[in-house]
Motif scaffolding. Structure first.
Motif, short mmCIF file in Angstrom:
data_model
loop_
_atom_site.label_atom_id
_atom_site.label_comp_id
_atom_site.label_asym_id
_atom_site.label_seq_id
_atom_site.Cartn_x
_atom_site.Cartn_y
_atom_site.Cartn_z
N UNK A 133 -18.00 4.05 -8.47
CA UNK A 133 -18.03 4.39 -9.90
C UNK A 133 -16.61 4.42 -10.45
N UNK A 134 -16.38 4.02 -11.69
CA UNK A 134 -17.40 3.60 -12.67
C UNK A 134 -17.90 2.18 -12.42
N UNK A 135 -19.21 2.00 -12.57
CA UNK A 135 -19.82 0.70 -12.33
C UNK A 135 -20.42 0.16 -13.63
N UNK A 136 -20.66 -1.13 -13.64
CA UNK A 136 -21.35 -1.78 -14.74
C UNK A 136 -22.57 -2.48 -14.16
N UNK A 137 -23.76 -2.06 -14.57
CA UNK A 137 -25.01 -2.58 -14.02
C UNK A 137 -25.87 -3.19 -15.11
N UNK A 138 -26.71 -4.12 -14.68
CA UNK A 138 -27.72 -4.71 -15.56
C UNK A 138 -29.09 -4.27 -15.08
N UNK A 139 -29.99 -4.01 -16.02
CA UNK A 139 -31.37 -3.72 -15.67
C UNK A 139 -32.28 -4.17 -16.81
N UNK A 140 -33.51 -4.52 -16.45
CA UNK A 140 -34.54 -4.79 -17.46
C UNK A 140 -35.57 -3.65 -17.49
#
Length: 328
Positions: A133-140
């Protein structure tokens, strides 16, 4: 639109027939949303996800609404427009949290020693957990399937939700499903599945509204694809401000050019050429097409019949009745 029991059973058969393939074993309904069966194995891990920092960034959306565009924009802003580091595959830079549920390769890995998918694809949960962290994530994921820390508000990472008008979304989702998910049916059947809430992550409006209703929260930014098409520099500035990053006019101009459709289409790190080639190499899909198609508003006009346009318009009107939400 309400379907009869017979129509519902017929649509389930269409779904199984045209989507039950080399990386999709079936579908389940979880909290009202259609999800690949593999998601059942991941649901608890995601719900109990230890959201560590309010500085984390989550990019959330319904599929094919401008997610990849937004991922690249956000990553570039967070990483000081590092075009060199940005040549790394977007799947590593902004990983897709539940990707392994969408492309379930477990049997292929077990039965084929030469089958070697990238780490972010083979076990997306494990890969995302490995990031600091800090992370950048994608989700649907719809709001109701997000981690409990986020739903309960005990952690408030920055969430950027991007959406698009449903007709263009459906057309783009159809092309995506043919290219990457092995869909073997017709466009008419795909439209039926879309409106009936049978496709992965549907129903569409039920996905959008919980994020829309939270748009005034300080940690949530709601962005429309149509806004990005109309005035990308303004959206870039909005996103940068939300991420607490200062951009000069020169940087905004650079990023506007970098995010143009022509630039994105030839950028192998973002247009999924690697995944398309991987799937074809292992005979997982065989549809010839491109991950990025038109990059326009109104693309449905060349694909949808007047009858389907009328059905989508009536369905949209029904769901927007009494809502402040606008397609523009």
């Amino acid at each position: 639109m309400v379907s009869t029991d017979n129509e519902d059973a017929e649509l389930d058969q269409i779904l199984d027939k045209h989507f039950k393939n080399k990386f999709r074993s079936g579908y389940v309904n979880i909290k009202g949303f259609s999800m690949p069966k593999r998601f059942e194995d991941m649901q608890e891990d995601i719900y109990n996800w230890n959201v560590l920092s309010d500085k984390d960034v989550w990019i959330s959306s319904f599929p094919k609404t401008g997610t990849t565009w937004t991922q690249e924009m956000v990553w570039m802003i967070l990483n000081n427009l590092d075009a060199v580091k940005g040549q790394e595959n977007l799947g590593f830079r902004v990983p897709f949290l539940e990707l392994s549920a969408i492309f379930d390769h477990r049997e292929s890995i077990k039965n084929n020693p030469d089958f070697d998918p990238p780490e972010f694809l083979a076990d997306s949960i494990k890969y995302c957990k490995s990031l600091k962290s800090p992370v950048c994530l994608k989700t649907h994921l719809p709001w109701c399937l997000m981690p409990k820390h986020i739903q309960e508000g005990t952690r408030k990472p920055k969430i950027i939700y991007v959406t698009r008008n449903p007709k263009d979304t459906c057309v783009s989702y159809f092309n995506h499903a043919k290219l990457l998910e092995g869909y073997s049916g017709t466009f008419d059947d795909f439209c039926r599945l879309f409106l009936a809430g049978k496709l992965t992550y549907t129903p569409f409006w039920e996905h959008i509204f919980p994020y829309w209703e939270r748009r005034h929260q300080s940690n949530i930014l709601f962005v429309k694809y149509e806004e990005m098409i109309k005035d990308l520099p303004t959206v870039i500035r909005r996103v940068a401000q939300f991420l607490e990053k200062d951009l000069t006019d020169q940087q905004v101009a650079f990023l506007t050019d970098h995010l143009s459709f022509a630039s994105m289409k030839k950028n192998r790190s973002v247009n999924y050429d690697t995944l398309v080639e991987f799937n074809k190499k292992h005979n997982l899909t065989n549809f010839d097409g491109a991950f990025m198609n038109s990059g326009t508003v109104g693309s449905h006009k060349t694909k949808m019949s007047p009858e389907w346009i009328e059905k989508f318009d009536a369905w949209t009107e029904e769901h927007l009745k009494g809502s402040l939400y606008s397609l523009e």
